[in-house]
Design an enzyme around this catalytic site. Structure first.
Site, short mmCIF file in Angstrom:
data_model
loop_
_atom_site.label_atom_id
_atom_site.label_comp_id
_atom_site.label_asym_id
_atom_site.label_seq_id
_atom_site.Cartn_x
_atom_site.Cartn_y
_atom_site.Cartn_z
N GLU A 286 78.60 40.73 24.46
CA GLU A 286 79.51 40.03 25.37
C GLU A 286 79.70 38.59 24.92
OE1 GLU A 286 77.71 38.84 29.14
OE2 GLU A 286 79.46 39.63 30.18
N HIS B 259 79.79 34.72 24.75
CA HIS B 259 78.96 33.70 25.37
C HIS B 259 79.43 32.32 24.92
CE1 HIS B 259 76.25 36.76 26.90
NE2 HIS B 259 75.60 35.83 27.55
N ASP C 30 72.50 38.22 25.58
CA ASP C 30 71.82 38.89 26.69
C ASP C 30 70.76 39.89 26.22
OD1 ASP C 30 73.39 37.44 28.36
OD2 ASP C 30 74.59 39.11 29.09
N HIS D 99 71.31 41.13 31.24
CA HIS D 99 72.76 41.11 31.48
C HIS D 99 73.01 41.48 32.94
CE1 HIS D 99 77.02 41.70 30.75
NE2 HIS D 99 76.98 43.02 30.89
N GLU E 238 75.51 42.33 34.76
CA GLU E 238 76.31 43.51 35.10
C GLU E 238 75.54 44.83 34.91
OE1 GLU E 238 77.30 40.84 33.53
OE2 GLU E 238 79.48 40.51 33.67
N HIS F 28 76.43 31.30 33.09
CA HIS F 28 76.72 32.16 31.94
C HIS F 28 77.04 31.28 30.75
CE1 HIS F 28 78.02 35.73 29.73
NE2 HIS F 28 78.91 34.93 29.21
N GLU G 83 70.73 29.98 29.53
CA GLU G 83 70.86 30.84 28.35
C GLU G 83 70.92 30.01 27.07
OE1 GLU G 83 72.89 34.99 29.63
OE2 GLU G 83 74.30 33.35 29.33
ZN LIG Z 1 74.38 36.13 29.20
#
Ligand SMILES: [Zn+2]
Length: 268
Positions: free
Chosen positions: A44, A46, A55, A130, A132, A183, A188
């Protein structure tokens, strides 16, 4: 690990990485009821500064640190996870953001857990990086434990739930924006700067955010709720020092969970 035949050429505190072990190694570790952790992430976007696999790297690197000097097997991370959503991960329109439908992720993780239980593992951990993935992993573990025996147990751990409000205040003072904005932002970025600095494009750290923040999802997502550069809040306050503090909190708290939930099995 000093047992004859296993890891004699590894440093004493090297984590047990599943893909590097032999079948006889695993037979002994199963007999000793050593827990196994599966890190699960996503591919994904970032932002411009962090890799697509962030993630997955975070739970994998944290798991290796938890496993250093204790009895814990780390499985290869699952880098593919659930679809990215605009409000939590930027959305699927970003080049590189690809995901699995929930039923596929549930099936893959559930199948692996069931197979590890079939082999005799007692103690399994899914360490999620992650957002989701959360509900799908819950269902995957339900599926994976359907045929397990009463002495077999699985845990689902989301790393962000293991940082307490007190830890947040100690590390950030009053400047933490809240997890909903996190995010590719402070936590992170900081942890990647500390654990995988080779993968961070530090000069591309930036502010982010959308014109409009909603508390609900819209399909299709209008442009003003999207993060133009893929950063939810801001990566600018991130630092490897913050990352080191967060990682030490996670290693301590996740280690404590293993000791409590798997007494006698995960100790160093
Ligand atoms: Zn992330």
């Amino acid at each position: 690990m000093t047992d004859a035949g296993m890891g004699d050429r590894m440093p004493a505190d090297a984590p047990l990485l599943l893909e590097t072990l032999t079948s006889p190694d695993v037979a002994k570790l199963i007999r000793d009821q050593v827990p196994l952790v599966l890190p699960v992430g996503a591919i994904e976007q970032h932002g411009p500064h962090l890799p697509l696999g962030t993630d997955g790297f975070i739970p994998y690197e944290v798991a290796k640190r938890v496993a250093a000097g204790r009895r814990l097997i780390v499985a290869p991370p699952m880098f593919f996870g659930a679809y990215s959503r605009p409000r939590t991960g930027g959305g699927r329109h970003f080049p590189g953001s690809v995901g699995l439908p929930g039923r596929v992720l549930e099936s893959v993780v559930g199948t692996l857990l069931a197979d590890w239980f079939r082999q005799g593992f007692r103690n399994l951990v899914v360490l999620n990086g992650h957002f989701e993935n959360a509900w799908t992993l819950l269902e995957a573990i339900e599926q994976g434990t359907e045929r397990s025996s009463p002495d077999q147990k699985a845990l689902l751990i989301h790393w962000w739930d293991q940082v307490s409000p007190d830890d947040i205040r100690r590390i950030f003072g009053e400047s933490f924006p809240g997890w909903e904005a996190e995010h590719a932002s402070i936590t992170e970025t900081s942890m990647m700067e500390y654990m995988r600095p080779d993968l961070v494009r530090t000069n591309l750290k930036a502010d982010g955010g959308a014109q409009r923040m909603t508390t609900y999802d819209i399909f299709p997502a209008p442009a003003d709720i999207l993060w133009p550069n893929g950063i939810g809040y801001s990566a600018l306050p991130a630092s490897p020092e913050i990352g080191e503090q967060l990682v030490s909190v996670l290693v301590r708290n996740i280690g404590r969970i293993l000791d409590e939930e798997f007494p006698g099995a995960a100790g160093a």
